[in-house]
Design an enzyme around this catalytic site. Sequence first.
Site, PDB file in Angstrom:
ATOM      1  N   ASP A 242       0.852  -1.188   0.000  1.00 41.96           N
ATOM      2  CA  ASP A 242       0.000   0.000   0.000  1.00 41.96           C
ATOM      3  C   ASP A 242       0.894   1.246   0.000  1.00 41.96           C
ATOM      4  OD1 ASP A 242      -2.254   1.578   0.262  1.00 41.96           O
ATOM      5  OD2 ASP A 242      -2.275   1.421   2.455  1.00 41.96           O
TER       6      ASP A 242
ATOM      7  N   GLU B 298       2.482   4.972  -4.057  1.00 44.52           N
ATOM      8  CA  GLU B 298       2.420   5.908  -5.215  1.00 44.52           C
ATOM      9  C   GLU B 298       3.744   6.625  -5.440  1.00 44.52           C
ATOM     10  OE1 GLU B 298       0.059   5.588  -2.819  1.00 44.52           O
ATOM     11  OE2 GLU B 298      -1.106   4.346  -4.181  1.00 44.52           O
TER      12      GLU B 298
ATOM     13  N   ASP C 125      -8.911   3.788  -1.901  1.00 43.58           N
ATOM     14  CA  ASP C 125      -9.832   4.228  -0.849  1.00 43.58           C
ATOM     15  C   ASP C 125     -11.112   4.833  -1.412  1.00 43.58           C
ATOM     16  OD1 ASP C 125      -7.912   3.342   0.859  1.00 43.58           O
ATOM     17  OD2 ASP C 125      -7.102   5.329   1.319  1.00 43.58           O
TER      18      ASP C 125
HETATM   19  C1  GLC Z   1      -4.596   3.215   3.043  1.00 41.03           C
HETATM   20  C2  GLC Z   1      -5.084   2.033   2.239  1.00 41.03           C
HETATM   21  C3  GLC Z   1      -6.116   1.263   3.026  1.00 41.03           C
HETATM   22  C4  GLC Z   1      -5.517   0.842   4.355  1.00 41.03           C
HETATM   23  C5  GLC Z   1      -4.992   2.048   5.115  1.00 41.03           C
HETATM   24  C6  GLC Z   1      -4.258   1.653   6.387  1.00 41.03           C
HETATM   25  O1  GLC Z   1      -5.603   4.128   3.215  1.00 41.03           O
HETATM   26  O2  GLC Z   1      -5.579   2.418   0.991  1.00 41.03           O
HETATM   27  O3  GLC Z   1      -6.577   0.157   2.298  1.00 41.03           O
HETATM   28  O4  GLC Z   1      -6.473   0.183   5.117  1.00 41.03           O
HETATM   29  O5  GLC Z   1      -4.116   2.790   4.297  1.00 41.03           O
HETATM   30  O6  GLC Z   1      -3.192   0.836   6.119  1.00 41.03           O
END
Ligand code: GLC
Length: 797
Positions: free
Chosen positions: A405, A408, A483
């Site tokens: 995650d 980017e 998200d």
């Molecule tokens: C980001 C991710 C989400 C995750 C969060 C905490 O917002 O996109 O899926 O739960 O981080 O790690």
Amino acid sequence: MIINTELEQKGNQFPNEIKSVRQEVDTLYFTTQNNVILELTVLRDSVIRFRYGTRGILEDDFSYAIDPENHVGYNHLELSENKNFYIVTTAKLIIKIEKISLQSKILDREGNLINEDEIGFHYEESFTLGGNIVKMSKRSHPGEAFYGMGDKPVHLNLRGKRVTNWATDSYAFGKDTDPIYKSVPFYIGLKEKHAYGIFFDNTFKSSFDFCHERLDVTSFWAPGGEMNYYFLYGPGMSEVVQNYTHLTGKPELPPLWTLGFQQCKWSYYPESTVKGIAQKFRDLKIPCDGIYLDIDYMDGFRCFTWNKEYFPDPKRMVKELLDDGFKTIVIIDPGIKIDPEYWVYNEALENDYFCKRADGPDMVGKVWPGECAFPDYTNPEVREWWADLFKELVHDIGVRGVWNDMNEPAVMEVPGKTFPDDVRHDYDGHPCSHRKAHNIYGTQMARATYEGVKRYVYPKRPLVITRSAYSGAQRYTSSWTGDNVATWEHLWIANNQVQRMCLSGMSFTGTDIGGFAEQPTGELFVRWIQLGVFHPFCRVHSSGHHGDQEPWSFDDEVTNITRKFIEMRYTLLPYLYTAFYEYATEGIPMLKPLVYYDQDDVHTHYRTDEFIFGNHILVCPILEPNSKGRRMYLARGRWYDYWNNEVVEGGRELWVDADFDTIPIFVKEGAIIPRYPVQQYVGEKKIEELKLDVYYAEDTIESRVYEDARDGYDYKKGRYSLRNFKLTGKAKDLSIQQFKTGTFETEYEAIKLNLIGLPFRIKKITVDNVAYDLNNLDKEDKILKLPKDFSVVHMIG
Ligand code: GLC
């Protein structure tokens, strides 16, 4: 030639007259008087690369996106010329390069104009940063439609839009938010009945204008790098997408359990909560294969550590979950906490693995753990180090998948939400700034993760999930759309995004079912599940800030409908796995938007809601509250209503009833759909027989069923089972032939046919020319049990 003095005044430069032409095997070099080079390479008869250099120079040729294993080879290549043009002819295409302008026109062999330059290549020198701003403009025709471009949450048909590729952490993005997480600079054009594709392989912040600024022009450009694009011909969209996917790569097969249902939340902890959630799935008999640990499993958000208070013995927990069929997947982010007591940080620091600012210091930015440094995954040595970090998680503890995650890369509390442009990257030995490496960073992280998980999960198959991706990421990883929000509009976006990703070579994608931000109503959750079970990656996830989002968090009706649809997915696993097999081997998208399915039917060009799941099942989600049904467009042909087996004629709009516990689903006549029994997780039960739902058609239709050991790599040595069925229906006669390849022995011995829509009463059956006892038919004259490897079954009325 178009002389555009206005553009010229704005600092644009244009190629002028061609002064020399040179051929090196499959590549032609056209050089103009003012030293612009066009390098034109014939990769395949229908795949042509156009690459432009200025000042007589082409850059070092390097791409992360192109699959090194992509096969090239053409049948025909001929260079000729007439007064005005050089003409390159392949078995599929004619490419004309205008002598005075370097502009090109591409025609098929029948002489249909498929695509032509408007101004074509032009450029501006980038005085502040060096290099060129590279630009391309193409003529576009009335009615020409455009698709593709990754995860853009805009209308499926991009005509009239302008979009940009710059991977961005986009919490609670909305319809038309651009850019968001992924960068896939690939589009499909559909002009009359001809589809073609353009892949602009440039990792800078590229932009595409689809007749937005000027009605008759499509253009694309980037603030650095080369004008370097691949033209991929159809004429079918299917051929374009397959050509693109061959070029940028296909994934290996994932373990079958990853196609099962997955449950996630930010965050399940401590261990007792994780166990409680898992137990509840089993108690309520809702199938589930994967459970996810979000950032709170770590010690202070330090990657590769555990919070021992919440998870005192992760190895035991992971094993106990696995004994009950749950595979554990954990999140790993790129930000490494700056902490002199933390071994991962220290190792990277000592080895100089972190990204640096232009003037020397490490790139520092805030993410979940506070101030972090960031490994430079564009350095092969860093990728190797990173891959090895997974030994403990995967090999020792038994984690089966890793979720990447914030790649980017996301940085908190700074304008732009990412690294500054000056940050340096290795780019596999082609050092550059973040302007060039930004869009590829997430893919290189996922790649390093994939190499690590694969190494330590061996001989099983890995699962990696990523948020950010560039073209080619599909070779390493699945993805989710980031998200999203628990709103009805987001349900529309989810449907649109997954279809678009499938057209963009990245089929293994899903959305946070129910919505990540905010809390869905039970109704929205159900409608989202009803769509999500048809997405290649099927996971519920939520931020957890507003309440629970498990199938039982609403009311009994929601729980029951959720179970019904998840069970349907599990019964369709052999069908879904076959679709994955076709994606992994042939680059065929697992979901097909209607326009892909029938591009000659203009009614499909602006459809967004209906799609084909696999090859034969048409699904149309319910996207509005309080619905009792909806209007939809049924693609041309004859279809069976999945719920009552009534035959419906397509090629028209129709109203379809869909109470809360159904959505419109249609099966194409002639299809043979394989089914397994419901299981609580993949491998829970021995499969005693393969059930085939046979949808009669007065026609000849082919269907396939791919199976293997569901995990491991034996399938690569031929140990798979591919059943090719050919159904031939006549007024009083139905036959099914089976051609089988592969040496894998399925555990079941029998195939059971469920005959649907047979228009006659069976009087006689032969199986491999031997008479079959009609007493074995069930009461409704429907079900036959056959030895699994029969060659032909023949039913006569
Ligand atoms: C980001 C991710 C989400 C995750 C969060 C905490 O917002 O996109 O899926 O739960 O981080 O790690």
